[in-house]
Each structure stands twice: as structure tokens, then as C-alpha cells.
Design an enzyme around this catalytic site. Sequence first.
Site, PDB file in Angstrom:
ATOM      1  N   HIS A  72       0.856  -1.189   0.000  1.00 28.69           N
ATOM      2  CA  HIS A  72       0.000   0.000   0.000  1.00 28.69           C
ATOM      3  C   HIS A  72       0.891   1.238   0.000  1.00 28.69           C
ATOM      4  CE1 HIS A  72      -4.193  -1.621   1.145  1.00 28.69           C
ATOM      5  NE2 HIS A  72      -3.464  -2.620   0.684  1.00 28.69           N
ATOM      6  N   TYR A 201      -9.095   5.772   7.128  1.00 27.69           N
ATOM      7  CA  TYR A 201      -9.200   6.183   8.529  1.00 27.69           C
ATOM      8  C   TYR A 201     -10.194   7.332   8.555  1.00 27.69           C
ATOM      9  CZ  TYR A 201      -4.979   3.497   9.779  1.00 27.69           C
ATOM     10  OH  TYR A 201      -4.074   2.492  10.008  1.00 27.69           O
ATOM     11  N   PRO A 292      -4.099   0.618  18.550  1.00 30.48           N
ATOM     12  CA  PRO A 292      -3.815   0.127  17.188  1.00 30.48           C
ATOM     13  C   PRO A 292      -3.923   1.169  16.071  1.00 30.48           C
ATOM     14  CG  PRO A 292      -5.923  -0.717  17.981  1.00 30.48           C
ATOM     15  CD  PRO A 292      -5.304  -0.003  19.129  1.00 30.48           C
ATOM     16  N   LYS A 296       1.313   0.028  14.919  1.00 25.33           N
ATOM     17  CA  LYS A 296       2.717  -0.033  15.299  1.00 25.33           C
ATOM     18  C   LYS A 296       3.130  -1.239  16.158  1.00 25.33           C
ATOM     19  CE  LYS A 296       4.840   3.447  13.478  1.00 25.33           C
ATOM     20  NZ  LYS A 296       4.498   2.865  12.169  1.00 25.33           N
ATOM     21  N   TYR A 384       4.135   6.509   9.885  1.00 24.60           N
ATOM     22  CA  TYR A 384       3.298   5.338   9.590  1.00 24.60           C
ATOM     23  C   TYR A 384       4.100   4.255   8.873  1.00 24.60           C
ATOM     24  CZ  TYR A 384      -1.067   2.842   8.497  1.00 24.60           C
ATOM     25  OH  TYR A 384      -2.077   1.896   8.417  1.00 24.60           O
TER      26      TYR A 384
HETATM   27  P1  RFL Z   1       2.185 -11.398  21.441  1.00 20.23           P
HETATM   28  O1  RFL Z   1       1.830 -11.454  19.991  1.00 20.23           O
HETATM   29  O2  RFL Z   1       1.116 -11.115  22.402  1.00 20.23           O
HETATM   30  O3  RFL Z   1       2.872 -12.800  21.779  1.00 20.23           O
HETATM   31  C1  RFL Z   1       3.136 -13.173  23.113  1.00 20.23           C
HETATM   32  C2  RFL Z   1       3.110 -14.682  23.190  1.00 20.23           C
HETATM   33  O4  RFL Z   1       3.455 -15.080  24.514  1.00 20.23           O
HETATM   34  C3  RFL Z   1       2.577 -16.119  24.929  1.00 20.23           C
HETATM   35  N1  RFL Z   1       2.566 -16.134  26.418  1.00 20.23           N
HETATM   36  C4  RFL Z   1       3.394 -16.894  27.171  1.00 20.23           C
HETATM   37  N2  RFL Z   1       4.377 -17.736  26.822  1.00 20.23           N
HETATM   38  C5  RFL Z   1       5.054 -18.346  27.821  1.00 20.23           C
HETATM   39  N3  RFL Z   1       4.800 -18.133  29.143  1.00 20.23           N
HETATM   40  C6  RFL Z   1       3.842 -17.282  29.537  1.00 20.23           C
HETATM   41  N4  RFL Z   1       3.583 -17.087  30.821  1.00 20.23           N
HETATM   42  C7  RFL Z   1       3.075 -16.631  28.515  1.00 20.23           C
HETATM   43  N5  RFL Z   1       2.069 -15.715  28.536  1.00 20.23           N
HETATM   44  C8  RFL Z   1       1.771 -15.437  27.255  1.00 20.23           C
HETATM   45  C9  RFL Z   1       1.262 -15.779  24.304  1.00 20.23           C
HETATM   46  O5  RFL Z   1       0.433 -16.912  24.196  1.00 20.23           O
HETATM   47  C10 RFL Z   1       1.722 -15.236  22.938  1.00 20.23           C
HETATM   48  O6  RFL Z   1       1.773 -16.243  21.954  1.00 20.23           O
HETATM   49  O7  RFL Z   1       3.358 -10.342  21.724  1.00 20.23           O
HETATM   50  P2  RFL Z   1       4.561  -9.810  20.783  1.00 20.23           P
HETATM   51  O8  RFL Z   1       5.337 -10.952  20.207  1.00 20.23           O
HETATM   52  O9  RFL Z   1       5.241  -8.783  21.579  1.00 20.23           O
HETATM   53  O10 RFL Z   1       3.830  -9.132  19.526  1.00 20.23           O
HETATM   54  C11 RFL Z   1       3.042  -7.975  19.693  1.00 20.23           C
HETATM   55  C12 RFL Z   1       1.935  -7.935  18.638  1.00 20.23           C
HETATM   56  O11 RFL Z   1       1.233  -9.156  18.665  1.00 20.23           O
HETATM   57  C13 RFL Z   1       0.976  -6.750  18.856  1.00 20.23           C
HETATM   58  O12 RFL Z   1       1.699  -5.604  19.202  1.00 20.23           O
HETATM   59  C14 RFL Z   1       0.123  -6.458  17.590  1.00 20.23           C
HETATM   60  O13 RFL Z   1      -0.827  -7.460  17.375  1.00 20.23           O
HETATM   61  C15 RFL Z   1      -0.567  -5.104  17.713  1.00 20.23           C
HETATM   62  N6  RFL Z   1      -1.413  -4.769  16.564  1.00 20.23           N
HETATM   63  C16 RFL Z   1      -0.871  -4.250  15.415  1.00 20.23           C
HETATM   64  N7  RFL Z   1       0.456  -4.117  15.275  1.00 20.23           N
HETATM   65  C17 RFL Z   1       0.977  -3.689  14.095  1.00 20.23           C
HETATM   66  O14 RFL Z   1       2.203  -3.538  13.997  1.00 20.23           O
HETATM   67  N8  RFL Z   1       0.194  -3.386  12.996  1.00 20.23           N
HETATM   68  C18 RFL Z   1      -1.156  -3.505  13.056  1.00 20.23           C
HETATM   69  O15 RFL Z   1      -1.824  -3.287  12.049  1.00 20.23           O
HETATM   70  C19 RFL Z   1      -1.745  -3.918  14.301  1.00 20.23           C
HETATM   71  N9  RFL Z   1      -3.057  -4.050  14.401  1.00 20.23           N
HETATM   72  C20 RFL Z   1      -2.797  -4.966  16.644  1.00 20.23           C
HETATM   73  C21 RFL Z   1      -3.594  -4.588  15.529  1.00 20.23           C
HETATM   74  C22 RFL Z   1      -3.398  -5.536  17.758  1.00 20.23           C
HETATM   75  C23 RFL Z   1      -4.764  -5.713  17.787  1.00 20.23           C
HETATM   76  N10 RFL Z   1      -5.306  -6.306  18.938  1.00 20.23           N
HETATM   77  C24 RFL Z   1      -6.156  -7.445  18.882  1.00 20.23           C
HETATM   78  C25 RFL Z   1      -4.796  -5.936  20.226  1.00 20.23           C
HETATM   79  C26 RFL Z   1      -4.952  -4.756  15.546  1.00 20.23           C
HETATM   80  C27 RFL Z   1      -5.546  -5.295  16.679  1.00 20.23           C
HETATM   81  C28 RFL Z   1      -7.015  -5.432  16.655  1.00 20.23           C
HETATM   82  C1  PHB Z   2      -5.862  -4.195  10.476  1.00 20.65           C
HETATM   83  O1  PHB Z   2      -5.993  -4.398   9.248  1.00 20.65           O
HETATM   84  O2  PHB Z   2      -6.142  -5.056  11.314  1.00 20.65           O
HETATM   85  C2  PHB Z   2      -5.386  -2.876  10.941  1.00 20.65           C
HETATM   86  C3  PHB Z   2      -4.990  -1.920  10.020  1.00 20.65           C
HETATM   87  C4  PHB Z   2      -4.567  -0.679  10.457  1.00 20.65           C
HETATM   88  C5  PHB Z   2      -4.535  -0.389  11.808  1.00 20.65           C
HETATM   89  C6  PHB Z   2      -4.906  -1.348  12.740  1.00 20.65           C
HETATM   90  C7  PHB Z   2      -5.336  -2.604  12.302  1.00 20.65           C
HETATM   91  O3  PHB Z   2      -4.148   0.848  12.223  1.00 20.65           O
END
Ligand code: RFL
Ligand code: PHB
Length: 391
Positions: A72, A201, A292, A296, A384
Site C-alpha cells: 500500500h 481512517y 492500534p 505499530k 506510519y
Molecule cells: P504477542 O503477539 O502477544 O505474543 C506473546 C506470546 O506469549 C505467549 N505467552 C506466554 N508464553 C510463555 N509463558 C507465559 N507465561 C506466557 N504468557 C503469554 C502468548 O500466548 C503469545 O503467543 O506479543 P509480541 O510478540 O510482543 O507481539 C506484539 C503484537 O502481537 C501486537 O503488538 C500487535 O498485534 C498489535 N497490533 C498491530 N500491530 C501492528 O504492527 N500493525 C497492526 O496493524 C496492528 N493491528 C494490533 C492490531 C493488535 C490488535 N489487537 C487485537 C490488540 C490490531 C488489533 C485489533
Molecule cells: C488491520 O488491518 O487489522 C489494521 C490496520 C490498520 C490499523 C490497525 C489494524 O491501524
Amino acid sequence: MHTRVGILGAGPAGLVLSLLLAEKGIDSVIVETRTREEIERTIRAGVLEQGTVDLLVRHGAGDRALREGARHDGIELRFGGRPHRIDFAGLVGRSVWLYPQHEVLKDLVAARTAASADIRFGCSQVELRGLEGDRPSVAFTDDGGARHELTCTVVAGCDGSNGISRRSIPQGARTEHFRAYPFGWFGILAEAPPSSAELVYAHSERGFALISTRSPGVQRMYFQCAPDEEADAWSDARIWDELQARVVGDGFALQEGPIFQRGVIPMRSFVCEPMRHGRLFLAGDAAHVVPPTGAKGLNLAVADVAVLARALTEFFATGSEAGLDAYGPTALRRVWRAQHFSWWMTSMLHTPPDASPFDVQRQLGELDMVTGSTAGAAYLAEAYTGWPLDG
Ligand code: RFL
Ligand code: PHB
């Protein structure tokens, strides 16, 4: 059992760290509480910075992202019922990739498994011991019920925002910065064709909405809701009406279809400092969470472990702790920039429950400044698409 780096968590932070270390000949063991199937099914992020994709490609885990993901070159900011494009490629010469987090995780688990990495899925009763000495350990019960103690040289706490690593640091030795927002995101996945070529957005009188995508047949959308909203209390028709009302104007309308996944996501900003305690190093969501809106979180997790892998490589090669000492301060500079960007995007686009007409007009003034000035648009584009990776 002994390994040089004991990693808690097989999320983006833990898996990328083990990949980077393996390339330098440094062994690690990942201890994860969820099963491989659960990890590969959980719907989370969608946007990868160019630097994240480049890193995955460089280390042999990014081919499918390039092939099946979508580049994108901009996003649309929609306000006052009209679209305003931010041209990333034209402003900063960079782009982002739409490729879902669970697909990234599938690729990483496949790459690490093919290299015979030791990943223990489905563990329970995970405990950290001896973090202040030079032989810390991870105690855990494996998926067959057997108890183990893994001794390590260092432990990487990559276990997300609800993990145990951060809480293993004595309270007096850490500072936690926290902000909760007075709204959440109602997220859906729907079977429908895309409504827009780029992410939208949208600022509206009814609150924020985000139109994202997953594939030509599956769309991801979010709208601002109350933090305690009951997702199941909404009919599909009501969800579509709400989304349509937030993007209306200029003849634009969303393509609708069956909604097959829904949930409410809390919005918060969080940073734990320092990111090191003795032989424990926190990375990713274990140390910091962003709302979110700036896309990031996953990218910050990858940026952290790029710095940490370089510091650990130096440490195991020379015994020098200089890189390990610098890890937290180096990572936190990017973290606080990303905290600011994520908070800024959130506050510019969402309508707080107590917003006055002044607040709304001020937001519109800000959006006009960002979209009407090359400098304003370039700031958004630069943040971004992501600052260069360190490490
Ligand atoms: P994670 O992915 O939460 O992984 C942590 C892992 O640790 C496990 N765990 C354990 N393992 C051993 N012992 C324990 N006691 C444990 N407790 C937990 C868990 O089961 C898990 O598998 O952390 P990590 O690796 O730091 O990664 C972070 C990302 O997952 C998170 O920041 C993103 O998902 C955030 N996020 C987005 N980030 C982006 O860069 N771009 C995006 O577009 C974006 N969109 C989003 C998002 C997060 C969202 N939600 C659901 C919060 C959109 C959404 C809706
Ligand atoms: C997504 O596609 O899940 C998404 C995209 C942009 C954001 C957050 C989540 O800022």
C-alpha cells in the site's frame, strides 16, 4: 536442559528473535503457553512496515508476505464527508504491506521448525527464577504434563502484555506508564469485496471508523465503541448501518457481506521501564502496548528484537555487556516516538464521550493541517511507514 537464550512467547517478538539468533549460531528454546493452532488462528495486526517486511525477507521468512501480501503506497484520511489521500510513496518513498499477523506467525513457525528449532507449545505453570544471577532459569510444565527446568544464560521476555516476565521484575525496580482511552474498537471480518484500494481512517460525528482489508474476498473493519460494548448484542444490519454512517459522503459506500468474526478491543498506551532486569530482557508487548490506530505494535516488537539480537550477538562473541546495557535505552527511543504517534493518530481521529463542539472543530482543523500541508502529510507518512530499523 540448558540453552543460551530462553525465550518466553512464540509471538512476533519471540519467533523473530530466535530466527535472528539462529543465524548467528546462538541456540535458543521458546516456551509458549498456547498451542501452535491457537497462535496460527488468532486475528490481530494487519499492517507491516516496509522495514519489517525487509527484515523477514532478509532472514528467509518473508517470501509469502511479498507474494500474497499487498503493498500500500498510501492511506485515506476521511473527514467532513470527503477523502484526503496521504501519498506515502510520493512523500517519503516508502510503503507498508497488508499481510495478517497470523500469516506472519505461520511463516515464522514454519521457518523455525524447518531449521529444527526447539519450540515448546502448550506449556503451563511457567515460572522465571534466578534473574539476578548469571544462571537464570525457566521452569514449565510441557504439553504432556512433564515438569522441566531450562537453565539459560539470558531470558528474553516476549510473552505479551499479559505474560509473566514483566511481573517477575520486582515492583520497586520498574516504572509503568499507563493510559486507558474512554473507548474501544469494535472489529469485524466480513466476506465482501474491498470498498477502497487503500485503508480508510475516518473521522465522523459518530466517531472513528477504519476500513482495512485481508484479501480480495475478506475485509477487516473497525469502529469506535464504548470500552464495555457487547459485540454479540449487535445485529449484522446494525453494524453495517453504523459503519456506513461513519464513512458517508461524496457517494462513497461500503460493500457489505456476511460478518463471520467480531470482537471488542480495548485501547491503551503502556510502557514499562527499564526493559532489562538482571539477565531478563523484555521485548514487544511485554514491555509496551500502543493503541492500534498507528498500526505499530507488531512492528515495534520486531524493532526491539532486532536491537536485542545484535546486543546478544556481541555479548556471546566478546563477553561485552555494552550492547545489552544500551538495549533498553535504544529500544525505548523508538517506543516513545511510536507511543506519541499512536496517541496522536488516536486523539485526532476519535471522538471522546465528553467531546465539546470546540474539540471536534479543533480535530477538523488538525486534519486539515495534516492533509493540506506537505510537511504535515510527510510527518504522518514517515511515522506510519516506520523509522529505519536499528540493528
Ligand atoms: P504477542 O503477539 O502477544 O505474543 C506473546 C506470546 O506469549 C505467549 N505467552 C506466554 N508464553 C510463555 N509463558 C507465559 N507465561 C506466557 N504468557 C503469554 C502468548 O500466548 C503469545 O503467543 O506479543 P509480541 O510478540 O510482543 O507481539 C506484539 C503484537 O502481537 C501486537 O503488538 C500487535 O498485534 C498489535 N497490533 C498491530 N500491530 C501492528 O504492527 N500493525 C497492526 O496493524 C496492528 N493491528 C494490533 C492490531 C493488535 C490488535 N489487537 C487485537 C490488540 C490490531 C488489533 C485489533
Ligand atoms: C488491520 O488491518 O487489522 C489494521 C490496520 C490498520 C490499523 C490497525 C489494524 O491501524
